[in-house]
Design an enzyme around this catalytic site. Structure first.
Site, short mmCIF file in Angstrom:
data_model
loop_
_atom_site.label_atom_id
_atom_site.label_comp_id
_atom_site.label_asym_id
_atom_site.label_seq_id
_atom_site.Cartn_x
_atom_site.Cartn_y
_atom_site.Cartn_z
N ASN A 92 -6.26 -7.21 -1.90
CA ASN A 92 -6.52 -7.29 -0.47
C ASN A 92 -6.75 -8.71 0.04
O ASN A 92 -6.99 -8.90 1.24
CB ASN A 92 -7.74 -6.44 -0.10
CG ASN A 92 -7.41 -4.96 -0.07
OD1 ASN A 92 -6.26 -4.57 0.08
ND2 ASN A 92 -8.43 -4.13 -0.21
N HIS A 137 7.71 -0.83 4.03
CA HIS A 137 8.09 -2.19 3.67
C HIS A 137 9.24 -2.71 4.52
O HIS A 137 9.64 -3.87 4.37
CB HIS A 137 8.47 -2.26 2.19
CG HIS A 137 7.30 -2.18 1.27
ND1 HIS A 137 7.40 -1.93 -0.09
CD2 HIS A 137 5.96 -2.30 1.51
CE1 HIS A 137 6.20 -1.91 -0.63
NE2 HIS A 137 5.31 -2.14 0.31
N ARG A 156 -0.01 -2.32 6.66
CA ARG A 156 -0.48 -2.49 5.28
C ARG A 156 -1.98 -2.24 5.18
O ARG A 156 -2.47 -1.63 4.22
CB ARG A 156 -0.13 -3.88 4.79
CG ARG A 156 -0.50 -4.15 3.33
CD ARG A 156 0.01 -5.50 2.89
NE ARG A 156 -0.35 -5.77 1.51
CZ ARG A 156 -0.92 -6.88 1.10
NH1 ARG A 156 -1.21 -7.85 1.96
NH2 ARG A 156 -1.21 -7.06 -0.18
N HIS A 205 -3.79 0.44 2.68
CA HIS A 205 -4.79 0.02 1.69
C HIS A 205 -6.14 0.67 1.94
O HIS A 205 -6.90 0.91 1.00
CB HIS A 205 -4.91 -1.50 1.70
CG HIS A 205 -3.81 -2.19 0.95
ND1 HIS A 205 -4.00 -3.33 0.20
CD2 HIS A 205 -2.49 -1.89 0.82
CE1 HIS A 205 -2.85 -3.70 -0.35
NE2 HIS A 205 -1.92 -2.84 0.02
#
Length: 321
Positions: A93, A190, A61, A65
């Protein structure tokens, strides 16, 4: 049916070929200057994952990001200062964790090959390693990124939200040079991970004027989520739901669950109901090897987003030199 499936595979291949990135990155970039790089990063990530099983999902992740804001420049690793609130401080975040793993790898590399390996390359390698160590595909990571010097919390507003619809997701990915196939494929990340209730509880009550619960949710699954996320101020703030039923294993279970109406995020479940994305979800649910192949291609593309050769090699990933 078989011929239709072959057509889907051909379409996915054409989409990949048509949109290859051309950044000046090389798999052998550090072969002479830091030959132990990949071993050091891999061992650091593996040891951290043994201590904390949440590390793989968190690092994957973190990579997403980072690349989605200013490109893959490690701007997400910079700490805030009195004069600037960095990306870490942006609301999307606040739940990103395990920065210490990158810090540990960087410290070891500074001893092995000082002032050589960028934090951006460390994070990119770590993202590949957590996929491999979780049972997913492997690929040659292209290297040569430099670290950025700018990190602003306000920029995190541009990250795709768990409430996004397909059109919003397509637009968000397209603005970064990623196509529909990439969007559906990278959403498969995911398959690793967990979400707190706040990211999906809007689907469980007062969803719309016609439906209290999102009608696209499997009814039994919805009731299970409501038990885990009761609408009460006394609720456990750590409550939530794993994003698939094999959350520590990188596989195609995520797509199977979408077809069963068990996608946790609204953005995930929406992929099934749109003609632009549903055939890809169906193909990946049926063929894990196809998903692995496309995930590799899309991760290479994502790793080339906004790559800078004009930055620096930070000595400490948390601060600019």
């Amino acid at each position: 049916m078989a011929s239709k499936y072959v057509v889907v595979q051909i379409l996915l291949t054409l989409l990949s070929v048509a949109s290859l990135s051309k950044a000046d990155l090389y798999s052998d970039y550090y072969d002479k200057t830091c030959p132990e790089l990949e071993k050091i990063v891999s061992e650091t990530v593996l040891n951290a994952s043994k201590y904390d099983p949440k590390v793989p999902a968190r690092l994957l992740r973190m990579f997403f990001h980072d690349c989605f804001i200013r490109g893959c420049d490690a701007s997400i690793l910079l700490d805030s200062t009195p004069a600037n609130k960095a990306e870490k401080g942006g609301r999307p975040n606040l739940s990103v964790r395990s920065f210490y793993v990158i810090d540990q790898a960087k410290a070891k590399l500074e001893k092995s090959c000082p002032r050589t390996v960028s934090c951006a390359d460390i994070l990119t390698i770590a993202a590949r390693d957590v996929v491999v160590q979780s049972g997913g595909p492997s690929w040659e990571v292209l290297k040569g990124r430099k670290d950025g010097r700018v990190s602003k919390a306000s920029d995190t507003r541009n990250l795709p939200a768990p409430t996004s619809n397909v059109s919003q997701l397509i637009q968000s990915f397209a603005s970064r040079g990623l196509d529909v196939k990439d969007m559906v494929t990278l959403s498969g990340g995911h398959t690793l991970g967990f979400s707190h209730c706040s990211s999906f509880e809007a689907r469980l009550q007062n969803f719309s004027l016609l439906h209290d619960i999102d009608p696209n949710l499997d009814s039994d699954f919805a009731q299970d989520l409501k038990k885990k996320c009761p609408a009460t101020p006394l609720r456990d703030q750590n409550a939530g739901q794993f994003l698939d039923s094999t959350a520590s294993v990188f596989d195609n279970d995520y797509y199977k669950r979408l077809l069963a109406g068990k996608g946790v995020f609204l953005s995930d479940q929406s992929l099934v109901g749109d003609y632009r994305t549903s055939y890809i979800v169906d193909a990946f649910a049926k063929d894990q090897s196809l998903f692995f192949k496309e995930f590799t291609a899309s991760m290479l593309k994502l790793g080339n987003v906004g790559v800078s050769t004009n930055g620096e090699v930070r000595l400490d990933c948390r601060v600019v030199n």
